[in-house]
Design an enzyme around this catalytic site. Structure first.
Site, mmCIF file in Angstrom:
data_model
loop_
_atom_site.group_PDB
_atom_site.id
_atom_site.type_symbol
_atom_site.label_atom_id
_atom_site.label_comp_id
_atom_site.label_asym_id
_atom_site.label_seq_id
_atom_site.Cartn_x
_atom_site.Cartn_y
_atom_site.Cartn_z
ATOM 1 N N LEU A 33 9.626 13.067 -31.061
ATOM 2 C CA LEU A 33 9.341 14.273 -30.267
ATOM 3 C C LEU A 33 9.361 14.006 -28.758
ATOM 4 O O LEU A 33 8.747 14.742 -27.991
ATOM 5 C CB LEU A 33 8.005 14.917 -30.688
ATOM 6 N N ILE A 57 11.982 5.297 -33.409
ATOM 7 C CA ILE A 57 12.998 4.340 -33.890
ATOM 8 C C ILE A 57 13.069 3.093 -33.012
ATOM 9 O O ILE A 57 13.561 2.059 -33.440
ATOM 10 C CB ILE A 57 14.412 4.976 -33.968
ATOM 11 N N ALA A 78 18.410 9.946 -29.872
ATOM 12 C CA ALA A 78 18.774 9.224 -28.653
ATOM 13 C C ALA A 78 18.137 9.927 -27.459
ATOM 14 O O ALA A 78 17.793 11.111 -27.543
ATOM 15 C CB ALA A 78 20.289 9.196 -28.465
ATOM 16 N N SER A 120 29.121 9.069 -28.007
ATOM 17 C CA SER A 120 29.349 10.012 -26.914
ATOM 18 C C SER A 120 30.695 9.805 -26.243
ATOM 19 O O SER A 120 31.107 8.674 -25.983
ATOM 20 C CB SER A 120 28.237 9.846 -25.883
ATOM 21 N N TYR A 144 23.163 5.912 -19.563
ATOM 22 C CA TYR A 144 23.225 6.661 -20.831
ATOM 23 C C TYR A 144 24.521 6.337 -21.573
ATOM 24 O O TYR A 144 24.519 6.010 -22.763
ATOM 25 C CB TYR A 144 23.121 8.180 -20.579
ATOM 26 N N ARG A 212 35.489 21.530 -19.533
ATOM 27 C CA ARG A 212 34.802 20.725 -20.535
ATOM 28 C C ARG A 212 35.264 21.154 -21.929
ATOM 29 O O ARG A 212 35.520 22.338 -22.171
ATOM 30 C CB ARG A 212 33.284 20.918 -20.452
ATOM 31 N N GLY A 267 31.264 10.573 -10.061
ATOM 32 C CA GLY A 267 31.318 10.060 -11.432
ATOM 33 C C GLY A 267 31.533 11.130 -12.486
ATOM 34 O O GLY A 267 31.644 10.833 -13.668
HETATM 35 N N1 UDP Z 1 27.553 22.218 -14.151
HETATM 36 C C1 UDP Z 1 27.457 23.243 -13.242
HETATM 37 N N2 UDP Z 1 26.225 23.625 -12.833
HETATM 38 C C2 UDP Z 1 25.083 23.061 -13.267
HETATM 39 C C3 UDP Z 1 25.173 22.030 -14.234
HETATM 40 C C4 UDP Z 1 26.426 21.633 -14.644
HETATM 41 O O1 UDP Z 1 28.461 23.791 -12.781
HETATM 42 O O2 UDP Z 1 23.986 23.470 -12.828
HETATM 43 C C5 UDP Z 1 28.886 21.770 -14.592
HETATM 44 C C6 UDP Z 1 29.131 20.278 -14.347
HETATM 45 O O3 UDP Z 1 29.659 20.060 -13.072
HETATM 46 C C7 UDP Z 1 30.134 19.935 -15.433
HETATM 47 C C8 UDP Z 1 29.828 20.946 -16.536
HETATM 48 O O4 UDP Z 1 29.000 21.943 -15.970
HETATM 49 O O5 UDP Z 1 31.442 20.164 -14.970
HETATM 50 C C9 UDP Z 1 29.135 20.329 -17.713
HETATM 51 O O6 UDP Z 1 27.993 19.655 -17.265
HETATM 52 P P1 UDP Z 1 27.003 18.980 -18.293
HETATM 53 O O7 UDP Z 1 25.968 18.258 -17.494
HETATM 54 O O8 UDP Z 1 26.580 19.974 -19.289
HETATM 55 O O9 UDP Z 1 27.954 17.956 -19.074
HETATM 56 P P2 UDP Z 1 28.797 16.686 -18.556
HETATM 57 O O10 UDP Z 1 29.089 16.849 -17.085
HETATM 58 O O11 UDP Z 1 27.943 15.496 -18.845
HETATM 59 O O12 UDP Z 1 30.066 16.701 -19.332
#
Ligand code: UDP
Length: 330
Positions: A33, A57, A78, A120, A144, A212, A267
């Protein structure tokens, strides 16, 4: 059949528990939790086929007893998210690496028949090619991603060394009802839905043209179960994606509302997009929920995010300070 889900009170885990119970299994859940919530399984609490153990775990020996008689293990537990993994790398190592080795050992000792690991797509970092195949170079950008990838290596090694029948599935941007709402700043859906509920503009990163591979959570649960039923999946790593890639601007269009722009982060890839040829070939698995239907389902369940923190440009800037500090220096 008796099966075990680590992280069964979390977002993906709770959908997997639903799907496994629907198929008539007896389901044992282990969850500490830390980010999961009992509320995610509230609708199953009268189900005699479900047992939930609150245990960690990451603590060696704390979970072994729960594996007695278990045939299949789904290792979903995780710690997620980028920023807290930069701030608390030891916690991430303990949960995601030690936790995985503990689950593998408990499974091996109990004679478990199959184990599926939630890996991931963050292991690809900023890849050279889209769609990205499993053979792409491994480039974790933050702890992560590193811990999830090390966990995957252990999962494959336990197959190679001990013959435990394992499969690793690399998920791409999972979304759907019950996606995490807890304290730390994270996945875009929770952020945007809380903003929608509060009539605040969506905090779009950069120009919102980044895309995405948003994959709906019930499709993920289906892929996990399908993998656990096939011997052809043993010892394999497979991407699980939606077969598409969708811009943040498109997401905003579907949700409806105003936008405020916030700075692009170091990044972050401009695109994530899974090459799903392998899972199609090996398991004949394909996703079923379109992006439009998935987003609609989330809007139909928007009340879940009433308790979620409301993020605004200032609080996001504060929460992502370490992100810019550590990943922005290249
Ligand atoms: N994103 C956004 N506004 C936010 C949070 C995320 O535009 O407040 C965008 C972020 O730049 C990315 C996408 O949403 O392109 C997905 O982000 P998330 O953190 O969900 O996943 P990840 O970047 O790890 O793939």
């Amino acid at each position: 059949m008796k099966v075990l889900v680590t992280g069964g009170c979390g977002f993906i885990g709770s959908h997997l528990v639903d799907a496994l119970l629907d198929r008539g299994n007896e389901v044992v859940v282990i969850d500490n939790l830390s980010t999961g919530r009992l509320l995610n399984l509230d609708h199953q609490k009268e189900n005699p086929k479900l047992t939930v153990h609150i245990a960690d775990i990451g603590e060696y020996g704390a979970i072994d007893e729960f594996f007695a008689g278990v045939k299949k293990v789904y290792h979903i537990a995780a710690l997620a998210d980028i920023v807290p993994s930069i701030q608390r790398p030891l916690d991430y190592h303990k949960a995601n690496v030690d936790g995985t080795i503990n689950v593998l050992e408990a499974s091996r000792k109990a004679g478990v028949e199959r184990l599926v690991y939630a890996a991931s797509s963050s292991c690809y970092g900023i890849p050279d090619n889209y769609p990205t195949a499993e053979t792409a170079e491994i480039r974790p950008e933050y702890p992560y991603a590193t811990t999830k990838w090390i966990g995957e290596q252990y999962v494959l090694n336990w197959h190679k060394v001990y013959g435990l029948k394992t499969t690793s599935l690399r998920f791409f941007n999972v979304y759907g009802p019950r996606s995490r709402t807890s304290g730390t700043y994270g996945a875009v859906f929770g952020v945007f839905l809380a903003q929608k509920l509060n009539n605040k503009p969506y905090t779009v990163v950069g120009d919102g043209k980044q895309t995405r591979d948003f994959t709906y959570v019930t499709d993920i649960a289906d892929a996990i179960i399908t993998a656990s039923e096939s011997d052809d999946a043993v010892g394999e790593v497979m991407n699980v994606g939606s077969e598409g890639t969708y811009s943040i601007n498109r997401l905003v269009e579907l949700l409806g509302g105003e936008i405020t722009y916030i700075p692009k982060r170091p990044g972050e890839p401009d695109c994530t997009y899974a090459d799903t040829t392998k899972i199609k070939q090996i398991l004949n698995w394909t996703p079923k929920v379109s992006f439009e239907d998935g987003v609609k389902n989330m809007l139909d369940n928007i009340d879940y995010w009433r308790e979620a923190p409301l993020w605004e440009p200032d609080s996001i800037a504060e929460a992502t300070k370490d992100w810019f500090k550590y990943l922005g220096k290249k």
